[in-house]
Every structure is written in structure tokens, then in C-alpha cells.
Design an enzyme around this catalytic site. Structure first.
Site, short mmCIF file in Angstrom:
data_model
loop_
_atom_site.label_atom_id
_atom_site.label_comp_id
_atom_site.label_asym_id
_atom_site.label_seq_id
_atom_site.Cartn_x
_atom_site.Cartn_y
_atom_site.Cartn_z
N HIS A 1 42.72 37.91 44.39
CA HIS A 1 43.92 38.26 43.63
C HIS A 1 44.35 39.68 43.94
O HIS A 1 43.53 40.55 44.23
CB HIS A 1 43.69 38.11 42.11
CG HIS A 1 42.47 38.82 41.60
ND1 HIS A 1 41.21 38.30 41.74
CD2 HIS A 1 42.32 39.99 40.96
CE1 HIS A 1 40.33 39.13 41.20
NE2 HIS A 1 40.98 40.17 40.73
N HIS B 1 46.29 42.87 42.30
CA HIS B 1 46.80 43.49 41.08
C HIS B 1 48.09 44.25 41.42
O HIS B 1 48.12 45.02 42.39
CB HIS B 1 45.81 44.53 40.53
CG HIS B 1 44.51 43.98 40.04
ND1 HIS B 1 44.26 43.76 38.70
CD2 HIS B 1 43.38 43.64 40.69
CE1 HIS B 1 43.01 43.30 38.56
NE2 HIS B 1 42.46 43.22 39.76
N GLY C 1 34.45 46.35 42.26
CA GLY C 1 34.80 46.11 40.87
C GLY C 1 35.39 44.74 40.60
O GLY C 1 36.01 44.51 39.56
N GLN C 2 35.19 43.81 41.54
CA GLN C 2 35.74 42.46 41.34
C GLN C 2 34.96 41.72 40.27
O GLN C 2 33.72 41.71 40.28
CB GLN C 2 35.69 41.68 42.66
CG GLN C 2 36.38 40.34 42.59
CD GLN C 2 36.42 39.62 43.94
OE1 GLN C 2 35.90 40.12 44.94
NE2 GLN C 2 37.02 38.45 43.96
N ASN D 1 40.51 44.42 44.35
CA ASN D 1 39.09 44.71 44.14
C ASN D 1 38.27 43.66 44.89
O ASN D 1 38.55 42.46 44.75
CB ASN D 1 38.76 44.68 42.64
CG ASN D 1 39.49 45.76 41.87
OD1 ASN D 1 39.72 46.85 42.39
ND2 ASN D 1 39.86 45.48 40.64
N ASP E 1 48.36 39.92 33.50
CA ASP E 1 46.93 40.09 33.25
C ASP E 1 46.67 40.02 31.75
O ASP E 1 47.43 40.54 30.94
CB ASP E 1 46.46 41.43 33.83
CG ASP E 1 44.95 41.50 33.97
OD1 ASP E 1 44.45 41.49 35.10
OD2 ASP E 1 44.25 41.54 32.92
P1 5GP Z 1 39.10 41.94 38.98
O1 5GP Z 1 38.28 42.78 38.04
O2 5GP Z 1 38.32 40.75 39.46
O3 5GP Z 1 39.76 42.70 40.08
O4 5GP Z 1 40.32 41.42 38.10
C1 5GP Z 1 40.25 40.31 37.28
C2 5GP Z 1 41.40 40.44 36.31
O5 5GP Z 1 41.60 39.18 35.72
C3 5GP Z 1 41.14 41.44 35.18
O6 5GP Z 1 42.16 42.43 35.20
C4 5GP Z 1 41.18 40.57 33.92
O7 5GP Z 1 41.78 41.24 32.84
C5 5GP Z 1 41.98 39.38 34.37
N1 5GP Z 1 41.64 38.14 33.69
C6 5GP Z 1 40.39 37.63 33.47
N2 5GP Z 1 40.46 36.45 32.84
C7 5GP Z 1 41.79 36.19 32.67
C8 5GP Z 1 42.50 35.11 32.07
O8 5GP Z 1 41.95 34.13 31.57
N3 5GP Z 1 43.86 35.19 32.06
C9 5GP Z 1 44.53 36.26 32.62
N4 5GP Z 1 45.87 36.26 32.55
N5 5GP Z 1 43.88 37.30 33.19
C10 5GP Z 1 42.54 37.27 33.21
#
Ligand code: 5GP
Ligand code: ZN
Length: 116
Positions: free
Chosen positions: A102, A104, A95-96, A89, A32
Site C-alpha cells: 500500500h 500512504h 514499519g509495515q 512502509n 486510513d
Molecule cells: P502500514 O503500517 O502497514 O504502513 O500501514 C497500515 C495502515 O493501515 C495503517 O495506517 C492503519 O491505520 C491502516 N489500517 C489498518 N487496518 C485498517 C482497516 O481495517 N481499515 C482502514 N481503512 N485502514 C486500516
């Protein structure tokens, strides 16, 4: 089918750089960008789904594969015994922020429950 506006589809295609820790025919896993723990890995299917809410009954194998892959990465990277947390999420209240399904995989510190 790849979604041309999706940053994770761009990561799969290599158009946005990432640090991959695992990949196979079904998924890739990478660090991440903004880690919330000493180890913070995202596991994503190569096929685009907006969220868990958009995965139908016929994709149980793909979903199971993401989880089994997370457990395998945890063992391979040596943090399975101490433990880890797996999070998906989903949509706004979940919180997505990136709308490509994806998982985590977080490790390297103690997590509280319930999460905030
Ligand atoms: P969500 O909030 O949708 O569950 O998680 C999205 C995750 O993607 C976040 O933890 C954020 O830090 C990560 N993320 C967003 N953009 C990028 C990116 O360009 N590269 C990487 N490696 N992670 C990303
Ligand atoms: Zn995508």
C-alpha cells in the site's frame, strides 16, 4: 490472487467497510482508519503483494500506476498545490503493519524529514 487472511483483500472484496475515494481496474484508494494527518489515504493494488519487497520487475506498470493515481487523487481533492507526502512502509524496519502492498498519501499539515 486474494489472500483470505488479509484485511486489505477483505476491503477490496467489501467484506470490511471502507470509505473509498477512488477505484479503477488496478487499484482502490480509501481513507486510513487511524489518520496520521488531516488527509490520509491508502492506495492499494487489487492484486495481493505482501510488500514492495515482493514486487518483481514485471510489475513496474502497476507500481507506477499507484504513484500516478496518488498524484491524481491529490489534484482531484485539491491538496496537490500545497503538497503531500507519499510513503511505502516496507517490512519490519520500515514499519509495515499490514502485509498487502500500500501507498500512504498524507496531506493537510507540514511533514518533517527525516521521518522518525
Ligand atoms: P502500514 O503500517 O502497514 O504502513 O500501514 C497500515 C495502515 O493501515 C495503517 O495506517 C492503519 O491505520 C491502516 N489500517 C489498518 N487496518 C485498517 C482497516 O481495517 N481499515 C482502514 N481503512 N485502514 C486500516
Ligand atoms: Zn491482500
Amino acid at each position: 490472487m486474494a489472500n483470505s487472511d488479509c484485511i486489505f483483500c477483505k476491503i477490496i472484496k467489501g467484506e470490511i467497510p471502507s470509505t473509498r475515494v477512488y477505484e479503477d481496474d488496478i487499484c482502490i484508494a480509501f481513507n486510513d482508519l487511524h489518520p496520521q494527518a488531516p488527509r490520509h489515504i491508502l492506495i492499494i493494488p487489487r492484486e495481493h503483494f505482501d510488500s514492495l519487497d515482493r514486487v518483481d520487475e514485471g510489475r513496474k506498470e502497476m507500481l507506477g500506476h499507484l504513484l500516478v493515481t496518488g498524484a491524481r487523487i491529490a489534484r482531484d481533492l485539491g491538496f496537490s498545490e500545497r503538497g503531500y507526502r507519499v510513503v511505502i512502509n516496507t517490512n519490519e524496519d520500515g514499519g509495515q503493519t499490514v502485509f498487502h502492498l500500500h501507498v500512504h498519501l498524507l496531506a493537510g499539515r507540514q511533514f518533517i524529514f527525516p521521518p522518525g
